[in-house]
Design an enzyme around this catalytic site. Sequence first.
Site, PDB file in Angstrom:
ATOM      1  N   LYS A 115       0.845  -1.198   0.000  1.00 34.41           N
ATOM      2  CA  LYS A 115       0.000   0.000   0.000  1.00 34.41           C
ATOM      3  C   LYS A 115       0.877   1.243   0.000  1.00 34.41           C
ATOM      4  O   LYS A 115       1.919   1.281   0.667  1.00 34.41           O
ATOM      5  CB  LYS A 115      -0.914  -0.032   1.222  1.00 34.41           C
ATOM      6  CG  LYS A 115      -1.972   1.076   1.265  1.00 34.41           C
ATOM      7  CD  LYS A 115      -2.876   0.884   2.471  1.00 34.41           C
ATOM      8  CE  LYS A 115      -3.930   1.986   2.581  1.00 34.41           C
ATOM      9  NZ  LYS A 115      -4.807   1.782   3.762  1.00 34.41           N
ATOM     10  N   SER A 191      -9.530   1.803   2.881  1.00 29.80           N
ATOM     11  CA  SER A 191      -8.683   2.576   1.989  1.00 29.80           C
ATOM     12  C   SER A 191      -7.637   1.718   1.290  1.00 29.80           C
ATOM     13  O   SER A 191      -6.920   2.192   0.431  1.00 29.80           O
ATOM     14  CB  SER A 191      -7.981   3.667   2.804  1.00 29.80           C
ATOM     15  OG  SER A 191      -7.128   3.084   3.794  1.00 29.80           O
ATOM     16  N   SER A 215      -9.941  -0.707   7.019  1.00 26.10           N
ATOM     17  CA  SER A 215      -9.281  -0.664   5.721  1.00 26.10           C
ATOM     18  C   SER A 215      -8.452  -1.866   5.319  1.00 26.10           C
ATOM     19  O   SER A 215      -7.977  -1.922   4.191  1.00 26.10           O
ATOM     20  CB  SER A 215      -8.421   0.605   5.632  1.00 26.10           C
ATOM     21  OG  SER A 215      -9.237   1.739   5.723  1.00 26.10           O
TER      22      SER A 215
END
Length: 528
Positions: A115, A191, A215
Amino acid sequence: MRRLLCIGLFLLLASALGRAGYPLPSQRPRPSQPAFPLLETTIAAIHQAFRQGDCSCEQLVTAYLRRIQAYDQPTKLNALVLTNPQALEVARQLDTEYRKTKKLRPLHCIPLIVKDNYNTAGLQTTAGSLALKGFVPSEDATVVKRLKAAGALVLAKSNMAEWAFSPMVSISSIAGETLNPYNLLHVPAGSSGGTAAAVAANLGTVGLGTDTGNSIRGPSSHTALVGFRPTLGLVSRAGIAPLYLRNDTGGPMTRTVADATRLLEVIAGYDPADPLTKYSQGKTLPAGYQQFLRKDGLKGARIGVLRTLSERQPDPQVKALFEQALADLRQAGAEIIDPVQIPDFEQVSKDQWCAVFQHDINAYLGSLGPTAPVKNLQEIIASGKFAPYIAENLSYHQQQAEVPTATACTDAYTDPKRVAFRRAVTEVMDRYKVGALVYPTWNNPPAKVGDPKGYQGDNSQLIAPHTGQPAFTVPMGYTYDNLPAGLQFLGRSFDEATLIQYTFAYEQATKRRKSPPLFPEMPRVKRK
């Protein structure tokens, strides 16, 4: 199938990778050899192929790069921000190491999707924001450093909700919007939706997400993945752009419980750069977590059903999957305690959020050194470099002066409200003698792209982020139009072992995960 050779992929890659600017492998392939089946492969399968000489690290990485080029942008999946231009060079180095030592490190040449809020040395890190475009850290986040030391290879950085603000969508001013690989008309949640979409579509072997409220588990549920939110303090957050540090943790996002467990085994443990990890001292397992990967792990287990969450206006198809999951748990040997109720849940769970983004992000940006394009929240806002949908969030946090004190807005171990909430949950688990509580990760299917009203049924934000307890999601089936749903297991603090045992046994008994049909195995090279 796992023993099929992967050298044949090289011929198809040569022209495509050359045009894309990827470095090409020095070894020439033999076109008569079949392709290694990347679809749904695992760490164990890859290492078996290495040991048998069926595939090299260079060939494996080249095959993944080929999938990325063929699928990520052409399908508008948009899961990735960039691929690592040094990936093939690192792969060659790992191949050389293995030839010399005849030993594989725990994650030797496992292609990792990271990420974009994890610092990655020599590779751009932006947290999804144009305000950080071009910033290249000189040092890895602690978690990335540990994974590399175990042999993992950073293959690509994934798209995310900008500054991790959205639990529903993964949209950034850096890379736009990520779509759900099971149905491109729907969202993968946020996210960490970029990591979720990439791993689910087999663009990498395993991935890293972060979880402030939802997330890791939300996107994992929406894309039929396993997502581990570990106990707060078990995994270091040093070198990760924060949202709310009092909630934040990193964790694995993978296609199997076994792979998530292998990652957790490497990243768990004390880090002096993250004071919260002091609470993990003496609570990690010297023998590791893989010992709890037991197919019979549900026999004799007691599991509580948290109807307080599962009955929050559930979609009928998700509800049906959840009831089937309970039946599957029973069939696998578990005793189901239904329902289990937390007394005064509404009261004990309220007022758990604190607006500490400005405090935390300023500290993070200040730690990046002179090359960081922005130094604080004020400079982010002044730059104008942010997606319109987060403008209100940025303005709100700019106006907040809330700073953690000795007792308020602090972590799960010192904030009295959080301590009381965790105690209430744990006391109920002790009273009923259950090893975990279960509920759907989402009570509703993934929302359609562009439909904010479709954001409904998120159960992940209500307990674990505040109590600090571990919570894992695993696939429990599919609803409308092939859309996945997840089953969540909530455990006691630092009792990841029990959750691994339960989730692995459930996974093996049901095998709900299936690869997204929109992203099939790549065509093999035909003999000339």
